[in-house]
Design a protein around this motif. Structure first.
Motif, PDB file in Angstrom:
ATOM      1  N   ASN A 300       4.728  -5.145  11.340  1.00  0.00           N
ATOM      2  CA  ASN A 300       3.385  -5.269  10.779  1.00  0.00           C
ATOM      3  C   ASN A 300       2.485  -4.190  11.393  1.00  0.00           C
ATOM      4  O   ASN A 300       2.235  -4.177  12.589  1.00  0.00           O
ATOM      5  CB  ASN A 300       2.819  -6.654  11.067  1.00  0.00           C
ATOM      6  CG  ASN A 300       1.604  -6.971  10.225  1.00  0.00           C
ATOM      7  OD1 ASN A 300       0.975  -6.077   9.658  1.00  0.00           O
ATOM      8  ND2 ASN A 300       1.250  -8.248  10.135  1.00  0.00           N
ATOM      9  N   HIS A 301       1.989  -3.281  10.554  1.00  0.00           N
ATOM     10  CA  HIS A 301       1.140  -2.176  11.014  1.00  0.00           C
ATOM     11  C   HIS A 301      -0.347  -2.522  10.968  1.00  0.00           C
ATOM     12  O   HIS A 301      -1.173  -1.698  11.341  1.00  0.00           O
ATOM     13  CB  HIS A 301       1.379  -0.936  10.142  1.00  0.00           C
ATOM     14  CG  HIS A 301       2.744  -0.349  10.274  1.00  0.00           C
ATOM     15  ND1 HIS A 301       2.960   0.960  10.652  1.00  0.00           N
ATOM     16  CD2 HIS A 301       3.983  -0.872  10.082  1.00  0.00           C
ATOM     17  CE1 HIS A 301       4.250   1.213  10.675  1.00  0.00           C
ATOM     18  NE2 HIS A 301       4.895   0.114  10.325  1.00  0.00           N
ATOM     19  N   ARG A 302      -0.676  -3.714  10.517  1.00  0.00           N
ATOM     20  CA  ARG A 302      -2.086  -4.047  10.303  1.00  0.00           C
ATOM     21  C   ARG A 302      -2.797  -4.370  11.620  1.00  0.00           C
ATOM     22  O   ARG A 302      -2.172  -4.829  12.570  1.00  0.00           O
ATOM     23  CB  ARG A 302      -2.195  -5.224   9.333  1.00  0.00           C
ATOM     24  CG  ARG A 302      -1.576  -4.924   7.958  1.00  0.00           C
ATOM     25  CD  ARG A 302      -1.577  -6.140   7.061  1.00  0.00           C
ATOM     26  NE  ARG A 302      -0.939  -5.838   5.783  1.00  0.00           N
ATOM     27  CZ  ARG A 302       0.375  -5.969   5.563  1.00  0.00           C
ATOM     28  NH1 ARG A 302       1.169  -6.413   6.530  1.00  0.00           N
ATOM     29  NH2 ARG A 302       0.885  -5.671   4.381  1.00  0.00           N
ATOM     30  N   GLU A 303      -4.094  -4.132  11.608  1.00  0.00           N
ATOM     31  CA  GLU A 303      -4.907  -4.363  12.797  1.00  0.00           C
ATOM     32  C   GLU A 303      -4.762  -5.810  13.272  1.00  0.00           C
ATOM     33  O   GLU A 303      -4.783  -6.751  12.482  1.00  0.00           O
ATOM     34  CB  GLU A 303      -6.371  -4.067  12.493  1.00  0.00           C
ATOM     35  CG  GLU A 303      -7.287  -4.160  13.702  1.00  0.00           C
ATOM     36  CD  GLU A 303      -8.721  -3.777  13.378  1.00  0.00           C
ATOM     37  OE1 GLU A 303      -9.574  -3.907  14.271  1.00  0.00           O
ATOM     38  OE2 GLU A 303      -8.978  -3.358  12.227  1.00  0.00           O
ATOM     39  N   VAL A 447       7.601   1.953   1.862  1.00  0.00           N
ATOM     40  CA  VAL A 447       6.796   2.533   2.943  1.00  0.00           C
ATOM     41  C   VAL A 447       5.677   3.461   2.483  1.00  0.00           C
ATOM     42  O   VAL A 447       4.857   3.878   3.309  1.00  0.00           O
ATOM     43  CB  VAL A 447       7.690   3.288   3.961  1.00  0.00           C
ATOM     44  CG1 VAL A 447       8.666   2.334   4.619  1.00  0.00           C
ATOM     45  CG2 VAL A 447       8.433   4.442   3.316  1.00  0.00           C
ATOM     46  N   HIS A 448       5.602   3.812   1.214  1.00  0.00           N
ATOM     47  CA  HIS A 448       4.480   4.646   0.762  1.00  0.00           C
ATOM     48  C   HIS A 448       3.190   3.835   0.873  1.00  0.00           C
ATOM     49  O   HIS A 448       3.151   2.651   0.527  1.00  0.00           O
ATOM     50  CB  HIS A 448       4.706   5.100  -0.681  1.00  0.00           C
ATOM     51  CG  HIS A 448       3.820   6.220  -1.115  1.00  0.00           C
ATOM     52  ND1 HIS A 448       2.485   6.039  -1.416  1.00  0.00           N
ATOM     53  CD2 HIS A 448       4.062   7.553  -1.289  1.00  0.00           C
ATOM     54  CE1 HIS A 448       1.957   7.191  -1.778  1.00  0.00           C
ATOM     55  NE2 HIS A 448       2.884   8.130  -1.691  1.00  0.00           N
ATOM     56  N   SER A 449       2.139   4.477   1.346  1.00  0.00           N
ATOM     57  CA  SER A 449       0.906   3.730   1.638  1.00  0.00           C
ATOM     58  C   SER A 449       0.270   3.108   0.400  1.00  0.00           C
ATOM     59  O   SER A 449      -0.483   2.138   0.513  1.00  0.00           O
ATOM     60  CB  SER A 449      -0.109   4.646   2.331  1.00  0.00           C
ATOM     61  OG  SER A 449      -0.443   5.744   1.505  1.00  0.00           O
ATOM     62  N   SER A 450       0.559   3.644  -0.801  1.00  0.00           N
ATOM     63  CA  SER A 450      -0.053   3.106  -2.016  1.00  0.00           C
ATOM     64  C   SER A 450       0.800   2.037  -2.687  1.00  0.00           C
ATOM     65  O   SER A 450       0.386   1.463  -3.696  1.00  0.00           O
ATOM     66  CB  SER A 450      -0.309   4.241  -3.020  1.00  0.00           C
ATOM     67  OG  SER A 450       0.919   4.761  -3.515  1.00  0.00           O
ATOM     68  N   ALA A 451       1.987   1.758  -2.139  1.00  0.00           N
ATOM     69  CA  ALA A 451       2.915   0.847  -2.800  1.00  0.00           C
ATOM     70  C   ALA A 451       2.632  -0.609  -2.462  1.00  0.00           C
ATOM     71  O   ALA A 451       2.429  -0.962  -1.305  1.00  0.00           O
ATOM     72  CB  ALA A 451       4.351   1.189  -2.412  1.00  0.00           C
ATOM     73  N   ARG A 452       2.642  -1.440  -3.478  1.00  0.00           N
ATOM     74  CA  ARG A 452       2.427  -2.870  -3.267  1.00  0.00           C
ATOM     75  C   ARG A 452       3.571  -3.498  -2.473  1.00  0.00           C
ATOM     76  O   ARG A 452       3.382  -4.460  -1.740  1.00  0.00           O
ATOM     77  CB  ARG A 452       2.269  -3.574  -4.616  1.00  0.00           C
ATOM     78  CG  ARG A 452       1.895  -5.042  -4.502  1.00  0.00           C
ATOM     79  CD  ARG A 452       1.607  -5.655  -5.864  1.00  0.00           C
ATOM     80  NE  ARG A 452       1.170  -7.041  -5.748  1.00  0.00           N
ATOM     81  CZ  ARG A 452       1.978  -8.088  -5.753  1.00  0.00           C
ATOM     82  NH1 ARG A 452       3.283  -7.915  -5.873  1.00  0.00           N
ATOM     83  NH2 ARG A 452       1.512  -9.319  -5.649  1.00  0.00           N
ATOM     84  N   GLY A 453       4.762  -2.932  -2.593  1.00  0.00           N
ATOM     85  CA  GLY A 453       5.904  -3.462  -1.879  1.00  0.00           C
ATOM     86  C   GLY A 453       5.949  -3.068  -0.416  1.00  0.00           C
ATOM     87  O   GLY A 453       6.871  -3.464   0.304  1.00  0.00           O
ATOM     88  N   GLY A 456       4.859  -4.094   5.225  1.00  0.00           N
ATOM     89  CA  GLY A 456       4.454  -3.902   6.601  1.00  0.00           C
ATOM     90  C   GLY A 456       3.096  -3.237   6.745  1.00  0.00           C
ATOM     91  O   GLY A 456       2.528  -3.205   7.840  1.00  0.00           O
ATOM     92  N   GLY A 457       2.563  -2.700   5.650  1.00  0.00           N
ATOM     93  CA  GLY A 457       1.252  -2.064   5.680  1.00  0.00           C
ATOM     94  C   GLY A 457       1.235  -0.709   6.365  1.00  0.00           C
ATOM     95  O   GLY A 457       0.188  -0.254   6.836  1.00  0.00           O
ATOM     96  N   SER A 458       2.384  -0.013   6.424  1.00  0.00           N
ATOM     97  CA  SER A 458       2.414   1.311   7.046  1.00  0.00           C
ATOM     98  C   SER A 458       1.631   2.302   6.200  1.00  0.00           C
ATOM     99  O   SER A 458       1.580   2.190   4.970  1.00  0.00           O
ATOM    100  CB  SER A 458       3.853   1.797   7.215  1.00  0.00           C
ATOM    101  OG  SER A 458       4.508   1.909   5.969  1.00  0.00           O
ATOM    102  N   PRO A 495       7.973   3.194  10.557  1.00  0.00           N
ATOM    103  CA  PRO A 495       7.428   2.201   9.629  1.00  0.00           C
ATOM    104  C   PRO A 495       8.239   0.909   9.597  1.00  0.00           C
ATOM    105  O   PRO A 495       7.727  -0.154   9.234  1.00  0.00           O
ATOM    106  CB  PRO A 495       7.480   2.914   8.276  1.00  0.00           C
ATOM    107  CG  PRO A 495       8.518   3.963   8.440  1.00  0.00           C
ATOM    108  CD  PRO A 495       8.478   4.393   9.868  1.00  0.00           C
ATOM    109  N   TYR A 496       9.489   0.991   9.991  1.00  0.00           N
ATOM    110  CA  TYR A 496      10.424  -0.135   9.897  1.00  0.00           C
ATOM    111  C   TYR A 496      11.535   0.162  10.900  1.00  0.00           C
ATOM    112  O   TYR A 496      11.827   1.319  11.196  1.00  0.00           O
ATOM    113  CB  TYR A 496      10.980  -0.179   8.470  1.00  0.00           C
ATOM    114  CG  TYR A 496      11.864  -1.355   8.114  1.00  0.00           C
ATOM    115  CD1 TYR A 496      11.347  -2.453   7.443  1.00  0.00           C
ATOM    116  CD2 TYR A 496      13.220  -1.343   8.402  1.00  0.00           C
ATOM    117  CE1 TYR A 496      12.162  -3.519   7.080  1.00  0.00           C
ATOM    118  CE2 TYR A 496      14.047  -2.400   8.049  1.00  0.00           C
ATOM    119  CZ  TYR A 496      13.513  -3.486   7.384  1.00  0.00           C
ATOM    120  OH  TYR A 496      14.324  -4.537   7.028  1.00  0.00           O
ATOM    121  N   ALA A 497      12.147  -0.861  11.469  1.00  0.00           N
ATOM    122  CA  ALA A 497      13.193  -0.661  12.479  1.00  0.00           C
ATOM    123  C   ALA A 497      14.564  -0.988  11.896  1.00  0.00           C
ATOM    124  O   ALA A 497      14.948  -2.163  11.834  1.00  0.00           O
ATOM    125  CB  ALA A 497      12.916  -1.532  13.700  1.00  0.00           C
TER     126      ALA A 497
END
Length: 531
Positions: A300-303, A447-453, A456-458, A495-497
């Motif tokens: 999870n990349h979110r604040e 992992v694209h920032s504009s993608a709904r999928g 993780g919010g990267s 973005p993901y492990a």
């Protein structure tokens, strides 16, 4: 695509698959099997015997990995582990991926043809096809369903609108798709969620009603118990041989194998290496699919999340001893890799992922603590199913100065809710699922920032740019070069492990016939029957 879903494999036949990006491929197959578990294979585990006259009647019992609570392609991820097969039975697919020809071929549609530049595609529909409510599946219905998918935010909506500028009904049986750039594997989009056409009547009541043009329709759904689909006599391809399909969920992998063994289930979804090895020894058949990052940690990349700090994400990668994880969670039978592409992929990258380095991990954690990080991180998974992983991670991460709390939910469905709805997690065991033939769309969606999928919010502009460059690559050599850069940037941002691959296996016995695989572990039942 989503969504995902892959396998551990020996004797892997990795044919000339492209990235679901531009251009074809004639690069050499990868010859090293990477020490994969013997007996696992990409494709049919046992060559199916579908000869003879189909036996009509009967019910196919299918034990599932998770419960599809709503058969809506907007709300449910369209892959084999989370409801894609159930939805394909109700809606069909406009096109399907054909394993023999390694191309996308018509299914519900009559034809899908590109122009010479492959930036415009024409979909021709079959004449006389109707939804289960009797309304016609024509070009207007396809356009309406695609518009609905985007407006309501389906899982692949962001990639759909990125790849396709517009879709237009030319006449009653023709839909034109104008792409943002040339793409030889555009058929991929019409073989997943967007290609499951929903009738307008589905949205007319207070609650969604699944109305499709597939071979089956929903008879009843009892939460946490069963989903029953019954055959349509007026299906465009003729009435299915099976009278009904019954899907029932069992979260525990061993439980799914048990019901396959005792005959309570005719077909079941398996994805853990030790259980799959047992099923192979039992002689079960069915279909496996191979991909990359089908086992890993969603971060999870979110604040507010511990993993919002890039130093903690890098520390996690350095701390992950995949050999230890493999021994403790998969009896040493898994195919492990911390790279974006596992060693069975035809894309043999020279760029190495972050190495196991406890001292480097400790330094990163200490730097984060010096800036106020409290040293705690949570792991979330499914009760019983994920507990071995949780305890293993707890031990590995304590060695680098992290205190790990373990949070287990009752089912995969609850885990999906925490990931996509409440977003309540730091790290969670999760499947990325990236077949070689769909690396571009899967990377974009995950992992694209504009993608709904992007659950993780990267958000990394450089990684976004590289993924878009991958989609524009026209040769295997160009694709390989961009993938090398993506792995290097992945090491920077994590973005993901990744942890490796797992067997995504729709398993069945010798008395089941006529099941046709598509992509993302989605199975088609219109021609299925059992002895």
């Amino acid at each position: 695509m989503g969504r995902r879903t892959s396998t551990l494999v020996a004797g892997l036949v990795v044919a000339s698959l492209t990235l679901a990006g531009c251009g074809g491929s004639d690069t050499e197959e990868k010859k090293d099997d990477g020490g994969a578990a013997p007996g696992f294979a990409n494709g049919f585990v046992v060559e199916p015997d579908d000869s003879g006259e189909p036996t009509r009647g009967g019910q196919l019992e299918v034990v599932t990995y998770s419960e599809a609570r709503v058969l809506d392609p907007v709300q449910t991820i369209a892959n084999g582990s989370s409801g894609g097969t159930e939805m394909a039975a109700v809606y069909d697919l406009l096109v399907r991926y054909d394993q023999d020809s390694e191309t996308y071929v018509p299914q519900l549609a009559e034809a899908l043809e590109p122009n010479e530049a492959q930036d415009e595609w024409t979909l021709t529909l079959r004449d006389g096809v109707t939804f289960s409510d009797g309304t016609p599946l024509d070009a207007d219905a396809v356009v309406w369903s695609l518009d609905r998918y985007v407006e309501k935010g389906g899982g692949q909506a962001s990639f759909l609108t990125h790849a396709v500028r517009r879709w237009t009904a030319v006449d009653a049986r023709t839909v034109r798709f104008e792409l943002s750039s040339p793409w030889s594997d555009f058929g991929y989009l019409l073989s997943t969620g967007p290609g499951m056409i929903v009738a307008k009547g589905s949205d007319q009541g207070e609650a969604f009603t699944p109305i499709g043009a597939g071979p089956y329709e929903q008879e009843r759904y009892t939460p946490q118990e069963e989903l029953l689909l019954t055959a349509r006599e007026d299906y465009w391809g003729g009435a299915p041989a099976l009278e009904s399909l019954r899907f029932f969920p069992i979260s525990a992998e061993s439980g799914r194998l048990d019901v396959l063994r005792n005959g309570e289930a005719d077909m079941g979804y398996l994805r853990e290496a030790p259980t799959a090895q047992e099923a192979l020894e039992d002689g079960l058949g069915g279909f496996m699919e191979i991909g990359s990052i089908s086992r890993g940690l969603l971060l999870n990349h979110r604040e507010g999340s511990a993993t919002a700090d890039g130093r903690i994400r890098q520390a996690l990668m350095h701390a992950l001893d995949v050999d230890v994880i493999n021994q403790r969670t998969a009896e040493g039978k898994g195919l492990v890799s911390t790279g974006i592409l596992n060693e069975l992929s035809r894309w043999d990258l020279e760029t190495e992922p972050l190495a196991h380095d406890v001292e480097a991990a400790k330094e990163l954690v200490e730097a984060a603590k010096a800036d106020g990080f409290d040293g705690t991180i949570s792991f979330k998974g499914v009760a019983k199913v994920s507990e071995a992983m949780g305890v293993t991670l707890q031990g590995l991460l304590s060695d680098i100065g992290l205190e790990v709390s373990l949070d287990y939910v009752p089912s995969v469905t609850d885990l999906v809710n925490d990931i996509y709805v409440t977003r309540d997690f730091d790290m969670v065991i999760w499947s990325f699922g990236m077949p070689d033939r769909a690396v571009y769309p899967e990377l974009y969606e995950k992992v694209h920032s504009s993608a709904r999928g992007n659950s993780g919010g990267s958000a990394d502009p450089e990684l976004d740019r590289l993924i878009e460059e991958l989609g524009a690559a026209t040769t295997p050599e160009e694709q390989q070069e961009v993938l090398e850069q993506i792995q290097a940037q992945w090491n920077e941002t994590v973005p993901y492990a990744p942890l490796g691959a797992t067997p995504e296996w729709n398993a069945w016995g010798e008395d089941v016939h006529g099941i046709v695989p598509s992509i993302d572990s989605i199975m088609l039942f219109d021609g299925a029957w059992k002895d």
